[in-house]
Design a protein around this motif. Structure first.
Motif, PDB file in Angstrom:
ATOM      1  N   HIS A 160       9.724 -11.301  -9.962  1.00  0.00           N
ATOM      2  CA  HIS A 160       9.958 -10.036 -10.436  1.00  0.00           C
ATOM      3  C   HIS A 160       8.949  -9.014 -10.231  1.00  0.00           C
ATOM      4  O   HIS A 160       7.769  -9.222  -9.769  1.00  0.00           O
ATOM      5  N   ALA A 161       9.359  -7.672 -10.365  1.00  0.00           N
ATOM      6  CA  ALA A 161       8.454  -6.598 -10.057  1.00  0.00           C
ATOM      7  C   ALA A 161       9.012  -5.247 -10.850  1.00  0.00           C
ATOM      8  O   ALA A 161      10.302  -5.161 -10.905  1.00  0.00           O
ATOM      9  N   TRP A 162       8.217  -4.532 -11.184  1.00  0.00           N
ATOM     10  CA  TRP A 162       8.390  -3.288 -12.006  1.00  0.00           C
ATOM     11  C   TRP A 162       9.204  -2.147 -11.157  1.00  0.00           C
ATOM     12  O   TRP A 162       8.629  -1.984 -10.127  1.00  0.00           O
ATOM     13  N   ASN A 163      10.072  -1.843 -11.733  1.00  0.00           N
ATOM     14  CA  ASN A 163      10.975  -0.551 -11.098  1.00  0.00           C
ATOM     15  C   ASN A 163      10.252   0.561 -11.192  1.00  0.00           C
ATOM     16  O   ASN A 163       9.695   0.701 -12.239  1.00  0.00           O
ATOM     17  N   VAL A 164       9.961   1.527 -10.116  1.00  0.00           N
ATOM     18  CA  VAL A 164       9.273   2.664 -10.477  1.00  0.00           C
ATOM     19  C   VAL A 164      10.015   3.724 -10.507  1.00  0.00           C
ATOM     20  O   VAL A 164      11.280   4.105  -9.725  1.00  0.00           O
ATOM     21  N   LEU A 165      10.009   4.870 -11.551  1.00  0.00           N
ATOM     22  CA  LEU A 165      10.693   5.978 -11.732  1.00  0.00           C
ATOM     23  C   LEU A 165      10.372   7.084 -10.458  1.00  0.00           C
ATOM     24  O   LEU A 165       9.360   6.997  -9.848  1.00  0.00           O
ATOM     25  N   ALA A 196       1.094  -1.247   0.094  1.00  0.00           N
ATOM     26  CA  ALA A 196       0.091   0.139  -0.051  1.00  0.00           C
ATOM     27  C   ALA A 196       0.818   1.171   0.009  1.00  0.00           C
ATOM     28  O   ALA A 196       0.438   2.419  -0.618  1.00  0.00           O
ATOM     29  N   GLN A 197       1.998   1.188   0.830  1.00  0.00           N
ATOM     30  CA  GLN A 197       2.843   2.489   0.924  1.00  0.00           C
ATOM     31  C   GLN A 197       3.951   2.157  -0.524  1.00  0.00           C
ATOM     32  O   GLN A 197       4.176   1.293  -0.654  1.00  0.00           O
ATOM     33  N   PRO A 198       4.348   3.287  -1.087  1.00  0.00           N
ATOM     34  CA  PRO A 198       5.380   3.307  -1.844  1.00  0.00           C
ATOM     35  C   PRO A 198       6.699   2.765  -1.627  1.00  0.00           C
ATOM     36  O   PRO A 198       7.128   3.158  -0.584  1.00  0.00           O
ATOM     37  N   VAL A 199       7.135   1.693  -2.276  1.00  0.00           N
ATOM     38  CA  VAL A 199       8.376   1.119  -1.912  1.00  0.00           C
ATOM     39  C   VAL A 199       9.501   1.009  -2.986  1.00  0.00           C
ATOM     40  O   VAL A 199      10.481   0.602  -3.115  1.00  0.00           O
ATOM     41  N   GLY A 200       9.064   1.731  -4.167  1.00  0.00           N
ATOM     42  CA  GLY A 200      10.013   1.823  -5.451  1.00  0.00           C
ATOM     43  C   GLY A 200       9.751   0.809  -6.386  1.00  0.00           C
ATOM     44  O   GLY A 200      10.319   0.705  -7.381  1.00  0.00           O
ATOM     45  N   TRP A 201       8.652  -0.003  -6.212  1.00  0.00           N
ATOM     46  CA  TRP A 201       8.211  -1.087  -7.177  1.00  0.00           C
ATOM     47  C   TRP A 201       6.878  -1.633  -7.152  1.00  0.00           C
ATOM     48  O   TRP A 201       6.219  -1.167  -6.189  1.00  0.00           O
ATOM     49  N   PHE A 202       6.461  -2.275  -8.143  1.00  0.00           N
ATOM     50  CA  PHE A 202       5.142  -2.617  -8.205  1.00  0.00           C
ATOM     51  C   PHE A 202       4.908  -3.952  -9.049  1.00  0.00           C
ATOM     52  O   PHE A 202       5.843  -4.162  -9.734  1.00  0.00           O
TER      53      PHE A 202
END
Length: 348
Positions: A300-305, A275-281
Motif C-alpha cells: 500500500h501507499a498513501w495517495n497524495v492530494l 525522490a521525485q513526486p509520483v502522486g504517492w508516498f
C-alpha cells in the motif's frame, strides 16, 4: 454486377475491420490495462493469494468491512471489496475491533484466515486493549470465514502481537509476527513459530529471528514480515518506520532457514518513497506472489492530494519483483506520476 461488386467490397471491408479489431484486442490484452495504484480506495496492508483460478487480495478493516477481499484474474482489474469475515470473534472488542493485516493460507480443502484484533478483556501496558492473533476458517477464499472464539496467540507479550503472516515450506507450516513494542516504547522484533498440519495450532517454541528496528531508516518500528523461499534460499521481507509518513519503507533480510537466524541484507530499504513526486508516498506492508511465471510485490501507499498532503487512502500497488544475478531482489518503480485521483467517500 454493381450490387455484387458492392457486396464483395463491403464484405472485404468488414473482414478487414474484424481483423483490425482482433489485432487491437490482442494488443490490448497483452498491454497493461491500468497503472498503479491498481485498487484506488483505502485498502491497507494488502495480501495476495492465488486460489481457484483467481488472485484474491485481503486488507485491513475499512469501508465498513471487517476484512476486505477483492479478486482479479490479471492483477490489474480488481473487483469492489466485499466482506470476508462472517462475524467478529467473541474475544474481540466490539467498540474498537481493529481487525488488521489479514492473510490467508490454503490448508487441504479449506482456507485459514489469520489476523490481528484488539482484545475485549486484556490490556497492554499503556491501558489500551491488547492486540492478539486470531484465526477463521472457510471453504471459500472470499467469504464466510468463521472465526475461532479463542485467540491463537495473545499472552506471549504484554504489549501484544500483530502483523501475522503464514508460510509453507514443503509439508511444514510457519507463522510470523511482531511484538507490538512500538506501542509502549519497546524494541520491536520479528518472531516465528511452527504450526501444526491444520494451521490452527502452534507447535514448538517461539523463535526470535534476529531482525529488529536497529537501523536508522527503520525508526521506531519494524513490522509486516513476509517470508519467501527462492532457489533454496530464505528471504524475510519487512516494513519499517512510521506507517503514515514518507519514511515508511520495505527492507529484507537473508535467513538460514524458516526459523532463522536472519540478518539484514542491506542498511538501506529495498522500496521507499521516490525522490521525485509520483502522486504517492510511504510504500509498505508488502505481500509477494509468483503469478504466471513472474514474481510480484503488492504494497500500500498513501495517495497524495494536489496540495501535497496525503489523502485518506492507502491504495494497493503491484510491481514486478526482479532478481539480480547474485540473488538480490530488485524493484523498478514507474517514474511517471500517476494521474490525480481522490479517495472515495467512506461507507456509512
Amino acid at each position: 454486377m454493381d450490387r455484387a461488386y458492392n457486396r464483395r467490397r463491403s464484405g472485404a471491408a468488414l473482414l478487414t475491420g474484424l481483423i483490425s479489431l482482433g489485432l487491437w484486442l490482442n494488443a490490448a490484452a497483452d498491454a497493461p490495462t491500468a497503472r498503479n495504484p491498481v485498487l484506488r480506495q483505502n485498502f491497507p496492508d494488502p495480501f495476495l493469494l492465488e486460489a481457484e483460478g483467481r488472485v484474491y487480495a485481503y486488507a485491513t478493516n475499512s469501508n465498513g468491512l471487517r476484512v476486505q477481499v477483492s479478486s482479479s484474474d490479471d492483477l490489474q482489474r480488481w473487483s469492489s471489496p466485499t466482506e470476508a469475515l462472517a462475524r467478529l470473534p467473541m474475544w474481540v472488542d466490539r467498540n474498537k475491533p481493529d481487525v488488521w493485516a489479514p492473510e490467508v493460507l490454503q490448508v487441504n480443502a479449506r482456507y485459514v484466515l489469520y489476523f490481528s484484533a484488539r482484545s475485549a478483556s486484556v490490556t497492554r501496558p499503556d491501558g489500551a486493549g491488547r492486540l492478539c492473533i486470531g484465526t477463521a476458517v472457510s471453504e471459500r477464499p472470499d467469504r464466510d470465514f468463521v472465526p475461532s472464539d479463542t485467540p491463537l496467540i495473545c499472552d506471549e507479550f504484554a504489549e501484544g502481537v500483530i502483523d501475522v503472516s503464514p508460510f509453507r515450506d514443503g509439508e511444514r507450516l510457519y507463522l510470523y509476527y511482531k511484538n507490538d513494542g512500538n506501542c509502549c516504547k519497546r524494541t520491536t522484533w520479528i518472531f516465528a513459530r511452527e504450526l501444526d498440519s491444520t494451521g490452527l495450532a502452534t507447535v514448538g517454541e517461539t523463535k526470535r529471528l534476529g531482525v529488529s528496528n536497529d537501523q536508522p531508516w527503520e525508526g521506531d518500528v519494524i513490522e509486516a514480515p513476509t517470508m519467501i523461499k527462492r532457489d533454496g534460499k530464505y528471504y524475510l521481507f519487512y516494513s519499517a518506520n512510521a506507517y503514515d509518513k514518507p519514511s515508511y519503507s520495505v527492507g529484507y533480510a537473508r535467513c538460514e532457514g524458516p526459523l532463522g537466524p536472519c540478518k539484514d541484507a542491506s542498511t538501506q530499504p529495498l522500496l521507499r518513497t521516490p525522490a521525485q513526486p509520483v502522486g504517492w508516498f510511504g510504500p509498505g506492508h508488502q505481500s509477494i506472489l509468483e503469478f504466471k511465471g513472474r514474481m510480484v510485490i503488492a504494497y500500500h501507499a498513501w495517495n497524495v492530494l494536489p496540495d501535497g498532503h496525503r489523502d485518506r487512502c492507502r491504495a494497493m500497488h503491484i510491481d514486478e519483483l526482479k532478481w539480480t544475478a547474485t540473488g538480490e531482489p530488485l524493484i523498478e518503480l514507474e517514474t511517471q506520476a500517476a494521474e490525480q485521483w481522490r479517495c472515495p467517500t467512506r461507507r456509512p
